[in-house]
Design an enzyme around this catalytic site. Structure first.
Site, PDB file in Angstrom:
ATOM      1  N   HIS A   1       0.850  -1.190   0.000  1.00  0.00           N
ATOM      2  CA  HIS A   1       0.000   0.000   0.000  1.00  0.00           C
ATOM      3  C   HIS A   1       0.883   1.237   0.000  1.00  0.00           C
ATOM      4  O   HIS A   1       1.698   1.443   0.902  1.00  0.00           O
ATOM      5  CB  HIS A   1      -0.934  -0.007   1.217  1.00  0.00           C
ATOM      6  CG  HIS A   1      -2.031  -1.015   1.070  1.00  0.00           C
ATOM      7  ND1 HIS A   1      -2.545  -1.730   2.122  1.00  0.00           N
ATOM      8  CD2 HIS A   1      -2.716  -1.418  -0.035  1.00  0.00           C
ATOM      9  CE1 HIS A   1      -3.501  -2.540   1.671  1.00  0.00           C
ATOM     10  NE2 HIS A   1      -3.623  -2.364   0.368  1.00  0.00           N
ATOM     11  N   ALA A   2       0.688   2.054  -1.028  1.00  0.00           N
ATOM     12  CA  ALA A   2       1.635   3.125  -1.322  1.00  0.00           C
ATOM     13  C   ALA A   2       1.828   4.116  -0.167  1.00  0.00           C
ATOM     14  O   ALA A   2       2.945   4.509   0.138  1.00  0.00           O
ATOM     15  CB  ALA A   2       1.162   3.862  -2.574  1.00  0.00           C
TER      16      ALA A   2
ATOM     17  N   GLU B   1       1.621   3.867   2.993  1.00  0.00           N
ATOM     18  CA  GLU B   1       2.088   3.392   4.296  1.00  0.00           C
ATOM     19  C   GLU B   1       3.610   3.474   4.348  1.00  0.00           C
ATOM     20  O   GLU B   1       4.328   2.480   4.387  1.00  0.00           O
ATOM     21  CB  GLU B   1       1.563   1.963   4.518  1.00  0.00           C
ATOM     22  CG  GLU B   1       0.034   1.939   4.570  1.00  0.00           C
ATOM     23  CD  GLU B   1      -0.599   0.564   4.396  1.00  0.00           C
ATOM     24  OE1 GLU B   1       0.119  -0.453   4.385  1.00  0.00           O
ATOM     25  OE2 GLU B   1      -1.841   0.511   4.266  1.00  0.00           O
TER      26      GLU B   1
ATOM     27  N   ARG C   1      -3.185   4.826  -2.300  1.00  0.00           N
ATOM     28  CA  ARG C   1      -3.043   3.494  -1.696  1.00  0.00           C
ATOM     29  C   ARG C   1      -2.743   2.389  -2.716  1.00  0.00           C
ATOM     30  O   ARG C   1      -1.954   1.489  -2.482  1.00  0.00           O
ATOM     31  CB  ARG C   1      -4.370   3.163  -0.985  1.00  0.00           C
ATOM     32  CG  ARG C   1      -4.584   1.722  -0.586  1.00  0.00           C
ATOM     33  CD  ARG C   1      -5.986   1.588   0.022  1.00  0.00           C
ATOM     34  NE  ARG C   1      -6.425   0.219   0.154  1.00  0.00           N
ATOM     35  CZ  ARG C   1      -6.353  -0.480   1.291  1.00  0.00           C
ATOM     36  NH1 ARG C   1      -5.815   0.057   2.358  1.00  0.00           N
ATOM     37  NH2 ARG C   1      -6.806  -1.708   1.353  1.00  0.00           N
TER      38      ARG C   1
ATOM     39  N   HIS D   1       2.625  -3.563   6.783  1.00  0.00           N
ATOM     40  CA  HIS D   1       1.674  -2.490   6.465  1.00  0.00           C
ATOM     41  C   HIS D   1       1.676  -1.492   7.622  1.00  0.00           C
ATOM     42  O   HIS D   1       2.365  -1.672   8.614  1.00  0.00           O
ATOM     43  CB  HIS D   1       0.268  -3.068   6.331  1.00  0.00           C
ATOM     44  CG  HIS D   1       0.049  -3.898   5.105  1.00  0.00           C
ATOM     45  ND1 HIS D   1      -0.762  -3.493   4.081  1.00  0.00           N
ATOM     46  CD2 HIS D   1       0.531  -5.115   4.733  1.00  0.00           C
ATOM     47  CE1 HIS D   1      -0.780  -4.416   3.135  1.00  0.00           C
ATOM     48  NE2 HIS D   1      -0.004  -5.413   3.509  1.00  0.00           N
TER      49      HIS D   1
ATOM     50  N   TYR E   1     -11.067  -6.938  10.186  1.00  0.00           N
ATOM     51  CA  TYR E   1     -12.316  -7.116   9.441  1.00  0.00           C
ATOM     52  C   TYR E   1     -11.994  -8.031   8.252  1.00  0.00           C
ATOM     53  O   TYR E   1     -10.841  -8.107   7.835  1.00  0.00           O
ATOM     54  CB  TYR E   1     -12.842  -5.761   8.945  1.00  0.00           C
ATOM     55  CG  TYR E   1     -11.739  -4.850   8.480  1.00  0.00           C
ATOM     56  CD1 TYR E   1     -11.158  -5.011   7.231  1.00  0.00           C
ATOM     57  CD2 TYR E   1     -11.236  -3.852   9.317  1.00  0.00           C
ATOM     58  CE1 TYR E   1     -10.110  -4.196   6.821  1.00  0.00           C
ATOM     59  CE2 TYR E   1     -10.181  -3.035   8.908  1.00  0.00           C
ATOM     60  CZ  TYR E   1      -9.632  -3.223   7.662  1.00  0.00           C
ATOM     61  OH  TYR E   1      -8.578  -2.427   7.267  1.00  0.00           O
TER      62      TYR E   1
ATOM     63  N   GLU F   1       0.883  -4.829  11.028  1.00  0.00           N
ATOM     64  CA  GLU F   1       0.487  -3.423  10.913  1.00  0.00           C
ATOM     65  C   GLU F   1       1.368  -2.640  11.885  1.00  0.00           C
ATOM     66  O   GLU F   1       1.250  -2.801  13.098  1.00  0.00           O
ATOM     67  CB  GLU F   1      -0.993  -3.239  11.285  1.00  0.00           C
ATOM     68  CG  GLU F   1      -1.967  -3.979  10.378  1.00  0.00           C
ATOM     69  CD  GLU F   1      -2.243  -3.268   9.063  1.00  0.00           C
ATOM     70  OE1 GLU F   1      -1.770  -2.131   8.858  1.00  0.00           O
ATOM     71  OE2 GLU F   1      -2.950  -3.862   8.219  1.00  0.00           O
TER      72      GLU F   1
HETATM   73 ZN   LIG Z   1      -1.893  -1.682   4.083  1.00  0.00          ZN
END
Ligand SMILES: [Zn+2]
Length: 439
Positions: free
Chosen positions: A197-198, A200, A256, A326, A378, A401
């Site tokens: 994801h760009a 992050e 993203r 991430h 989720y 994360e």
């Molecule tokens: Zn991500």
């Protein structure tokens, strides 16, 4: 004369990354970079179904962006609101009595304060003294990061090498650093990636911090008495989405996805972490190209995800661990992501996950929550972790994360790179140790 020559040299060095970068083929012409002046980050209390429905509807209508998603065990949601929607959004929140606090009052200010500019002098000094331009006190462009991987391969040729496993939509290389310690049998390996994801940014910064430590401080990390870390190969892909990453530096800090169909403006791009081919297209992904969680035209329709899966699959028999970084939220997550289910060996995954969290705390790090992906956050289908576990059959598969828990969210100031990088390294070493003991 000497003065003039050195000025020319400086100019060439400064322009070098731009000259070497592939041409931006699909950049929308004439667009000014996205501004987030006046945009606010709200922390919204979403404790009732009414609150949650309101947020979902606001997101679907494009009035807000949910930075943290609606997480079942959390009572609050981080919500980005642009100034033209502020009235409408706050009115709707008041109507359902959802309380909120303003966490960031002007996102553009936060973006401007996030990354200190490195002066020309410092850059040249670095290059001259160290042979590369990377630091871990600011977020760098891709040319610096890739330049650093090449520097390591040239400086430590017995220990590491660079492999290009494919190219992005816009033709940028996907560069992997392979570390092969002298004691490696080549029979086991671990995969680590970042930057799918760009926006992050802390992810490529932390992954490169970890690989820097392992290569440049090799003795300290690999030669412990009990350590078996040196018995296997390590593959690091710090920037899995190079086009998106460059786009966040040049045009839109909060981009993203990748840059498929760049001419389509805000509807460009596929979410690479919804494009992997295990249970592709299910819950928590979208067929709508305009959504942030667009799964792509088909599984592995994107060259970035296809390159990763082809490379990892070619080594699947020796790959014992797969860790993808991430941000944000401080979670250590194991499969499954597609549904609230766990694989048969989830106890092993949970045990090693807890050890990762302990190791992070032991290096003075923050507190990370451990659990399965869909239950802890989720459901999200098409993630690289589900594919690694479900299709490539890699035992120790995790999504980490990184920091923080929402004070800055994606706009984590550069001063946090080193402490977060230390956390990433501590986690990686725990997974690697477990991986090296696998049959
Ligand atoms: Zn991500």
């Amino acid at each position: 004369m000497v003065e003039a020559q050195s000025r020319v040299l400086r100019l060439v060095l400064l322009l070098l990354p731009a000259l070497l970068a592939p041409p931006a083929l699909c950049m929308p012409e004439g667009d000014a970079p996205a501004s987030y002046a006046g945009a606010q980050l709200l922390r919204v209390n979403a404790s009732t179904p009414d609150h949650k429905d309101t947020l979902k509807r606001l997101e679907e209508s494009g009035a807000v962006e949910l930075w943290s998603g609606i997480v079942s065990h959390k009572k609050t949601v981080d919500v980005l609101v642009k100034p033209d929607k502020e009235q409408e959004v706050k009115q709707k929140l008041r109507k359902v009595r959802a309380e909120y606090a303003i966490v960031i009052n002007n996102l553009q200010d936060a973006i401007q304060n996030e990354n200190p500019v490195i002066s020309e002098e410092e850059m040249l000094l670095l290059e001259g003294r160290k042979g590369h331009r990377m630091t871990w006190h600011s977020y760098h462009r891709i040319s610096d990061l890739h330049g650093y991987l090449d520097f390591l391969a040239q400086t430590y040729p017995q220990l590491c090498s660079v492999i290009t496993i494919g190219n992005s939509v816009e033709g940028r290389p996907l560069k992997v650093l392979k570390i092969s310690p002298p004691g490696s049998t080549g029979q086991k390996a671990i995969w680590i990636d970042g930057g799918i994801h760009a926006r992050e940014w802390i992810s490529p910064a932390s992954v490169s911090f970890a690989l820097k430590e392992l290569v440049e401080n090799f003795e300290a990390h690999f030669h412990g008495q009990e350590s078996t870390l040196g018995s296997m190969d390590w593959y690091f892909l710090p920037i899995a989405n190079p086009d998106g990453y460059e786009h966040t530096h040049s045009r839109d800090r909060l981009w993203r996805k990748n840059r498929l169909d760049a001419h389509k403006g805000s509807c460009a791009g596929t979410d690479l972490n919804r494009n992997f081919g295990y249970r592709w297209g299910g819950q928590g992904s979208s067929r709508d190209p305009c959504r942030e969680i667009y799964a792509g035209r088909s599984a592995f329709s994107e060259p970035e995800s296809a390159a990763i899966s082809n490379f990892v699959k070619s080594k699947a028999s020796i790959m014992k661990a797969y860790v993808t970084f991430h941000s944000y939220g401080q979670y250590i997550l194991y499969p499954w992501g597609y549904d609230r289910k766990v694989p048969p060996d989830y106890r092993d995954l949970n045990r090693v996950g807890q050890k990762m969290a302990q190791a992070i705390r032991a290096v003075g790090g923050s507190s990370y929550t451990v659990g399965s992906s869909a239950t802890t956050l989720y459901p999200a289908s098409g993630g690289s972790d589900d594919w690694a576990k479900g299709s490539a059959k890699i035992k120790y598969t995790y999504t980490v994360e990184l920091r923080d828990t929402g004070r800055y969210g994606f706009i984590l100031p550069a001063e946090y790179i080193t402490p977060t990088g230390k956390e990433a390294l501590a986690a990686i070493k725990v997974v690697a140790e477990a991986a090296s003991q696998e049959p």
